[in-house]
Design a protein around this motif. Sequence first.
Motif, mmCIF file in Angstrom:
data_model
loop_
_atom_site.group_PDB
_atom_site.id
_atom_site.type_symbol
_atom_site.label_atom_id
_atom_site.label_comp_id
_atom_site.label_asym_id
_atom_site.label_seq_id
_atom_site.Cartn_x
_atom_site.Cartn_y
_atom_site.Cartn_z
ATOM 1 N N LEU A 169 0.817 -1.214 0.000
ATOM 2 C CA LEU A 169 0.000 0.000 0.000
ATOM 3 C C LEU A 169 0.854 1.268 0.000
ATOM 4 O O LEU A 169 0.670 2.158 -0.850
ATOM 5 C CB LEU A 169 -0.939 0.004 1.211
ATOM 6 N N ILE A 170 1.788 1.366 0.941
ATOM 7 C CA ILE A 170 2.620 2.574 1.030
ATOM 8 C C ILE A 170 3.457 2.779 -0.234
ATOM 9 O O ILE A 170 3.486 3.894 -0.772
ATOM 10 C CB ILE A 170 3.507 2.539 2.299
ATOM 11 N N SER A 172 2.774 1.823 -3.223
ATOM 12 C CA SER A 172 1.853 2.169 -4.312
ATOM 13 C C SER A 172 1.448 3.632 -4.257
ATOM 14 O O SER A 172 1.420 4.322 -5.282
ATOM 15 C CB SER A 172 0.598 1.287 -4.243
ATOM 16 N N ILE A 173 1.144 4.105 -3.059
ATOM 17 C CA ILE A 173 0.757 5.517 -2.905
ATOM 18 C C ILE A 173 1.964 6.416 -3.160
ATOM 19 O O ILE A 173 1.840 7.481 -3.779
ATOM 20 C CB ILE A 173 0.193 5.772 -1.491
ATOM 21 N N ALA A 174 3.142 5.972 -2.725
ATOM 22 C CA ALA A 174 4.356 6.788 -2.837
ATOM 23 C C ALA A 174 4.665 7.161 -4.286
ATOM 24 O O ALA A 174 5.056 8.293 -4.573
ATOM 25 C CB ALA A 174 5.543 6.059 -2.213
ATOM 26 N N MET A 176 2.662 7.600 -6.641
ATOM 27 C CA MET A 176 1.624 8.449 -7.219
ATOM 28 C C MET A 176 1.697 9.893 -6.715
ATOM 29 O O MET A 176 0.999 10.767 -7.226
ATOM 30 C CB MET A 176 0.235 7.879 -6.895
ATOM 31 N N LEU A 177 2.552 10.131 -5.726
ATOM 32 C CA LEU A 177 2.663 11.476 -5.171
ATOM 33 C C LEU A 177 3.410 12.402 -6.136
ATOM 34 O O LEU A 177 4.210 11.947 -6.950
ATOM 35 C CB LEU A 177 3.405 11.424 -3.838
ATOM 36 N N LEU A 185 6.702 9.057 1.744
ATOM 37 C CA LEU A 185 6.239 7.759 2.248
ATOM 38 C C LEU A 185 7.288 6.652 2.145
ATOM 39 O O LEU A 185 6.980 5.478 2.347
ATOM 40 C CB LEU A 185 4.973 7.332 1.495
ATOM 41 N N VAL A 236 -3.663 2.522 -13.819
ATOM 42 C CA VAL A 236 -2.714 3.235 -12.963
ATOM 43 C C VAL A 236 -1.276 2.939 -13.380
ATOM 44 O O VAL A 236 -0.425 3.829 -13.368
ATOM 45 C CB VAL A 236 -2.934 2.866 -11.483
ATOM 46 N N ILE A 243 5.305 2.352 -10.610
ATOM 47 C CA ILE A 243 4.692 1.373 -9.721
ATOM 48 C C ILE A 243 5.220 -0.020 -10.037
ATOM 49 O O ILE A 243 5.077 -0.948 -9.269
ATOM 50 C CB ILE A 243 3.147 1.408 -9.844
ATOM 51 N N SER A 254 2.664 -3.273 -6.001
ATOM 52 C CA SER A 254 1.410 -2.700 -6.497
ATOM 53 C C SER A 254 0.266 -3.248 -5.661
ATOM 54 O O SER A 254 0.050 -4.458 -5.619
ATOM 55 C CB SER A 254 1.199 -3.052 -7.970
ATOM 56 N N ILE A 255 -0.471 -2.396 -5.003
ATOM 57 C CA ILE A 255 -1.557 -2.816 -4.116
ATOM 58 C C ILE A 255 -2.660 -3.550 -4.870
ATOM 59 O O ILE A 255 -3.396 -4.363 -4.309
ATOM 60 C CB ILE A 255 -2.152 -1.588 -3.368
#
Length: 359
Positions: A169-170, A172-174, A176-177, A185, A236, A243, A254-255
Amino acid sequence: MNKNHRIFYLDFIRVIAILLVIFIHVSAIDTTLNVGTGQWQITKILNYLAHISVPIFFMISGSLLLNSKKTTSLSYTWKQRIPRVVIPFVLWSIISPIVVGIYAHSLSLHNVLSAVKTILYQPTSPTLWFMYPLVGIYILSPVIKTFVQNATNGMLIYVTGIWLVTCSLIPSIAVMLPKNFEHVLELSPVANFFLVGGFTGYFILGYLLTKLKVENTNNLILIVIFLVVGIGGNFVSEIFPNIFDTNNNYYVTSIFIPIMSVAAFILLQKWGNRITSATTIKVFEFLSPLVFGVYLIHNLLILYIEPFFMNHIAIHGLIATFIRYIVVTVLSIIIIWILNLIPGINYLLTGNSRKRNSK
């Protein structure tokens, strides 16, 4: 759930997983051709959805090894289990550069030795990367077994939750920032927060799913989750190519992949449990022992079949992809089946030493 039935649904899932692995590799070149067209987009989505296969293999291993009393035996692990995967891996690691050398007209003892001498560091064939985390998990399996047999379901959920958040999760979000937040992150390696790193999470997750009552899960909900998350993940990955993690190849960082894989595993488990046709059961029980060998050989066949079809067959697009896919799959199965009939060779090249007992 009786033992025979349980083993069959794992055979069923294992065969489906290898079919998806072959599709990933056969269709890989098509994801780079005719970019932007409708057929390209369909191929790319199908390729992405097929990425559930590798996590499913680790989940199957977790389901089997972590439910086996033999797993806590160091002697059995090192004398029986590890050799059955390491010996074929090493031999195919030698065969691969030989076959590639013949194909490229560059075969020489020097080139083969150059490839093989770094086998501990990198695979001699790209698809053999899978063996490195697999062997590592086999080595760690007695330790993990000792933990899970004394853990409650709540503790297992806690551990897999840590894995999912920190490893998937972290990251994956990282990616995209915005660029000026790219390190916000990122967890420091010295924090040692990756308690259940990489594919070990799938290994434990496979075991956990055998302890939970997943048979009551709604099929339609699982299908919707699989398709929505899969198509979303593909979209995505086009927008944020970072990712894609080289070491884990989407599968962990990848989440979307873990969510898809859990939904697919439960669906396949339920479908496998409902199969009653004796013919279907025999087909999957015949194919299941061949899966490891098919995995080891299929990419070498693609090396020859792909250019032949592209240069000599006037068929393109999805139809061409699936024709190549069928040819590679059938030839892989036939060759490994033949090798599996030869005493000694079957163990050395496929890890099988005798006919598998369906019980």
